[in-house]
Design a protein around this motif. Sequence first.
Motif, PDB file in Angstrom:
ATOM      1  N   HIS A  26      42.587  20.669  36.617  1.00 25.79           N
ATOM      2  CA  HIS A  26      43.500  21.109  37.668  1.00 25.79           C
ATOM      3  C   HIS A  26      43.346  22.597  37.950  1.00 25.79           C
ATOM      4  N   ALA A  27      43.037  23.399  36.920  1.00 33.85           N
ATOM      5  CA  ALA A  27      42.863  24.831  37.145  1.00 33.85           C
ATOM      6  C   ALA A  27      41.580  25.101  37.923  1.00 33.85           C
ATOM      7  N   ALA A  28      40.545  24.314  37.630  1.00 32.13           N
ATOM      8  CA  ALA A  28      39.274  24.534  38.299  1.00 32.13           C
ATOM      9  C   ALA A  28      39.374  24.295  39.791  1.00 32.13           C
ATOM     10  N   ASN A  29      40.260  23.390  40.193  1.00 33.87           N
ATOM     11  CA  ASN A  29      40.409  23.064  41.602  1.00 33.87           C
ATOM     12  C   ASN A  29      41.485  23.889  42.293  1.00 33.87           C
ATOM     13  N   ALA A  30      42.123  24.808  41.545  1.00 32.13           N
ATOM     14  CA  ALA A  30      43.184  25.617  42.136  1.00 32.13           C
ATOM     15  C   ALA A  30      42.594  26.581  43.155  1.00 32.13           C
ATOM     16  N   PRO A  31      43.365  26.937  44.188  1.00 28.22           N
ATOM     17  CA  PRO A  31      42.870  27.897  45.184  1.00 28.22           C
ATOM     18  C   PRO A  31      42.514  29.217  44.519  1.00 28.22           C
ATOM     19  N   ARG A  32      41.518  29.880  45.055  1.00 25.09           N
ATOM     20  CA  ARG A  32      41.086  31.171  44.509  1.00 25.09           C
ATOM     21  C   ARG A  32      42.217  32.182  44.653  1.00 25.09           C
ATOM     22  N   ALA A  33      42.610  32.804  43.549  1.00 26.94           N
ATOM     23  CA  ALA A  33      43.738  33.735  43.558  1.00 26.94           C
ATOM     24  C   ALA A  33      43.287  35.112  44.016  1.00 26.94           C
ATOM     25  N   PRO A  34      44.108  35.797  44.796  1.00 30.74           N
ATOM     26  CA  PRO A  34      43.772  37.173  45.157  1.00 30.74           C
ATOM     27  C   PRO A  34      43.845  38.076  43.936  1.00 30.74           C
ATOM     28  N   GLN A  35      43.017  39.090  43.899  1.00 30.85           N
ATOM     29  CA  GLN A  35      43.063  40.028  42.791  1.00 30.85           C
ATOM     30  C   GLN A  35      44.349  40.850  42.878  1.00 30.85           C
ATOM     31  N   PRO A  36      45.150  40.891  41.813  1.00 33.97           N
ATOM     32  CA  PRO A  36      46.466  41.504  41.909  1.00 33.97           C
ATOM     33  C   PRO A  36      46.455  43.002  42.148  1.00 33.97           C
ATOM     34  N   VAL A  37      45.362  43.694  41.868  1.00 38.85           N
ATOM     35  CA  VAL A  37      45.371  45.144  42.066  1.00 38.85           C
ATOM     36  C   VAL A  37      44.497  45.591  43.233  1.00 38.85           C
ATOM     37  N   ALA A  38      43.890  44.635  43.940  1.00 38.33           N
ATOM     38  CA  ALA A  38      42.958  45.005  44.999  1.00 38.33           C
ATOM     39  C   ALA A  38      43.653  45.664  46.180  1.00 38.33           C
ATOM     40  N   ALA A  39      44.912  45.294  46.431  1.00 31.85           N
ATOM     41  CA  ALA A  39      45.598  45.782  47.619  1.00 31.85           C
ATOM     42  C   ALA A  39      46.025  47.239  47.501  1.00 31.85           C
ATOM     43  N   ALA A  40      46.089  47.754  46.303  1.00 30.75           N
ATOM     44  CA  ALA A  40      46.547  49.135  46.118  1.00 30.75           C
ATOM     45  C   ALA A  40      45.685  49.795  45.054  1.00 30.75           C
ATOM     46  N   ALA A  41      44.720  50.629  45.515  1.00 29.05           N
ATOM     47  CA  ALA A  41      43.750  51.214  44.589  1.00 29.05           C
ATOM     48  C   ALA A  41      44.416  52.094  43.547  1.00 29.05           C
ATOM     49  N   ALA A  42      45.609  52.626  43.851  1.00 29.82           N
ATOM     50  CA  ALA A  42      46.268  53.516  42.919  1.00 29.82           C
ATOM     51  C   ALA A  42      46.909  52.773  41.760  1.00 29.82           C
ATOM     52  N   ILE A  43      46.990  51.474  41.857  1.00 28.73           N
ATOM     53  CA  ILE A  43      47.604  50.674  40.799  1.00 28.73           C
ATOM     54  C   ILE A  43      46.520  50.220  39.838  1.00 28.73           C
ATOM     55  N   GLN A  44      46.711  50.520  38.571  1.00 29.61           N
ATOM     56  CA  GLN A  44      45.739  50.172  37.547  1.00 29.61           C
ATOM     57  C   GLN A  44      46.243  49.023  36.687  1.00 29.61           C
ATOM     58  N   SER A  45      45.322  48.184  36.261  1.00 28.11           N
ATOM     59  CA  SER A  45      45.625  47.046  35.398  1.00 28.11           C
ATOM     60  C   SER A  45      45.209  47.379  33.971  1.00 28.11           C
ATOM     61  N   ARG A  46      46.160  47.256  33.029  1.00 26.46           N
ATOM     62  CA  ARG A  46      45.884  47.642  31.647  1.00 26.46           C
ATOM     63  C   ARG A  46      46.532  46.656  30.673  1.00 26.46           C
ATOM     64  N   THR A  47      46.112  46.737  29.412  1.00 27.62           N
ATOM     65  CA  THR A  47      46.697  45.917  28.348  1.00 27.62           C
ATOM     66  C   THR A  47      46.908  46.784  27.126  1.00 27.62           C
TER      67      THR A  47
END
Length: 325
Positions: A26-47
Amino acid sequence: MRTFLHTMRRVTGALLAAAALLPSAHAANAPRAPQPVAAAAAIQSRTIDANGIDIHYLQAGHGDATPVVLLHGYTETSHMWQPLMTRLAGERVVLAPDLPGAGGSAMPASGYDKKTLAQDIHAMVHALGYRKVKLVGHDIGLMVAYAYAAQYPDEVESIVLMDAFLPGVGDWQKVWLLRDKWHFNFYGDTPEKLVRGRERVFFEHFWNDFAADAAHSVSEADRHYYSAQYARSGRMRAGFEYFHAFTQDADDFAVFAKTPLPMPMLVLAGERASGTFLIDQAKLVSTNVQGVVVPGAGHWLMEEAPDATMAQLVRFIDAPSSNSN
């Protein structure tokens, strides 16, 4: 013992996270998700490792003003806060974590009560080198925000609660017993099997039925994104645990409420959702409450009434705090 428990949470979380990387039909057939940080270059993704688990978070902004921590609710992730992050990032650091169990954060085997989740977020804040913060929480996130402020009141300058309720406070059972809250008791093996591969069908109940107008609720792109996020292995189980923990939350919050919060509190509620219910609850747990009912809006304030909602948030967060010592 505390170190041992943190180690066990980290080990079980790592195992569950590894399982989440395994492909499923079911995950393989899920619609392609937008990248969560692509819309705002100033927002960084970290862990970061905090309280024995890995917490994924988005970060934006810089400056000396008190950092803001934004806490998302059920069916969503930190992704929901991006429009607000860019509005707040001029003079301060803005942090939007994925709650444990959601998004890119680890899935611990236990600890989905809001008291423990708040401890996880508090550990993240300290691991990043901050102490004083301003909190904003929507839905499940408001419960975590309240538990954070109740446990660490000297470290919270202000708090915003956005449209849901506080378990264990006042006449909260009126919410529990409402007909459309059946999902509070929807957890375990059978519910997981029923929604597997149908995550979006399940979430449509929330996005549509809790909105003032289903056609002006969570966007189509975000529906694809969130459905794909929660379709990953183990994520629906973790999400169900947020509700499963309500009984424990009620016990914890009833104790917290005996000591009213001193910091400024803003309550934002949708006219077609919580109405004045959450505002009335807030006045039972805080001595300094501002209540705003957003006209015409349902539960999804950031999506249904973004301009009005963000204007209220920016106004309140940018206001000088009397609890900033």
